[in-house]
Scaffold this active site. Structure first.
Site, short mmCIF file in Angstrom:
data_model
loop_
_atom_site.label_atom_id
_atom_site.label_comp_id
_atom_site.label_asym_id
_atom_site.label_seq_id
_atom_site.Cartn_x
_atom_site.Cartn_y
_atom_site.Cartn_z
N ASP A 210 0.85 -1.20 0.00
CA ASP A 210 0.00 0.00 0.00
C ASP A 210 0.88 1.24 0.00
O ASP A 210 2.10 1.16 0.07
CB ASP A 210 -0.91 0.01 1.23
CG ASP A 210 -0.09 -0.05 2.52
OD1 ASP A 210 0.34 1.02 2.99
OD2 ASP A 210 0.13 -1.16 3.04
N ASP A 212 0.65 3.64 2.41
CA ASP A 212 0.42 4.23 3.72
C ASP A 212 -0.77 5.19 3.61
O ASP A 212 -1.76 4.86 2.97
CB ASP A 212 1.70 4.89 4.25
CG ASP A 212 1.71 5.02 5.77
OD1 ASP A 212 1.47 3.98 6.43
OD2 ASP A 212 1.96 6.11 6.29
#
Length: 295
Positions: A210, A212
């Site tokens: 991802d 973040d």
């Protein structure tokens, strides 16, 4: 020369290692308590492997409850010479995208609720972690990842957070824009520090899941998003690991970077002042130095 034994610590999504010959789950007792799980031992292309799921099968340990000292001690006790850490992480860089791998070479440690050393009162030691990962082992991981068709970045700074919550937006911006970090995770520390104290070569493979919470087009992190990416990353991680034996070889010279001699001049407590109880607990980690005959 000695025979290498590769220890793999599998992070979120990587709870087993397929393809080992003569595979067997073993229980290992340590003076630091029980490791996260049993350890799977076997061989791959003639090279001995030991696989330990960091969070335990079924993911029973949080980042803060992982028994880091027991894990490293257990691997050293089995004869492991080289440790490959595989873990999930978030990215602070556009070009380091979900699905990519990053070979970590630096850390900023923001953890605070974990035991970070095997040493302490009664036997004090200071090792250097100026360069906390082994360049030789890291290069082997980079080459194996590329050969497996994985997009891999050969360096990066890892922000180790305590967790288990993900970052706030303000924290994410601080780590990315002010501190210059590349990836963020919850388990890289104190594992790398303990591996150095145990005189083990250590490489960290961070699998990006991802962005973040800083990325304007991706929103906040959620577990559903992470799990979707983890599945593909775990398969990539296994493919990378299968390529390591050919790059590390059947014989192991002393580490050219001194990882396997990190304690040579690190222990400061005089022999007559050392706590025998602590020294006994250090038998696997520091026995090479503590049990050596004085000059």
């Amino acid at each position: 020369m000695t025979k290498p034994m590769i220890g793999v610590i599998g992070g979120s999504g990587l709870y087993e290692m397929n393809g080992l010959q003569d595979a067997e789950w073993q229980s290992v007792e340590t003076p630091w308590g029980a490791p996260s799980d049993q350890i799977l031992t076997g061989t791959l292309d003639g090279i001995a492997f030991a696989f330990l799921p960091r969070h335990g099968r079924g993911h029973v340990h949080s980042p803060s409850s992982v028994p880091y000292r027991a894990n490293i001690d257990a691997l050293k006790r089995l004869g492991v010479t080289d440790v490959i850490s595989v873990s999930a992480c978030g990215s602070f860089r556009h070009e380091m995208a979900p699905g990519d791998f990053v070979i970590v070479d630096q850390y900023i440690d923001r953890t605070f609720a974990r035991e970070k050393s095997f040493f302490g009162p009664g036997c004090v030691a200071h090792v250097s972690i100026a360069h906390p990962t082994c360049p030789r082992l890291s290069q082997a991981c980079t080459e194996a990842a590329r050969a497996a068709g994985i997009t891999v970045h050969d360096s990066g700074t890892y922000l180790a957070m305590e967790g288990p919550q993900f970052s706030s937006l303000a924290e994410s911006r601080l780590y990315r824009e002010v501190w210059g970090c590349d990836v963020i995770g919850m388990t890289g520390m104190p594992e790398a520090k303990l591996a150095r104290e145990a005189e083990l070569c250590y490489a960290s493979v961070a699998m990006i899941t991802d962005y973040d919470s800083w990325h304007p087009d991706h929103g906040e992190v959620d577990v559903t998003q992470i799990i979707a990416t983890l599945t593909g990353n775990a398969d990539k991680g296994r493919n990378m690991l299968r390529g390591l034996p050919a790059r590390l070889g059947a014989d192991r010279d002393p580490c050219p970077h001194g990882c396997d001699r990190a304690l040579e001049f690190a222990i400061l407590t005089a022999p007559e002042a050392r706590d025998p109880t602590l020294v006994a607990r250090l038998d696997a980690v520091a026995g090479r130095v503590l049990n050596s005959a004085p000059d």
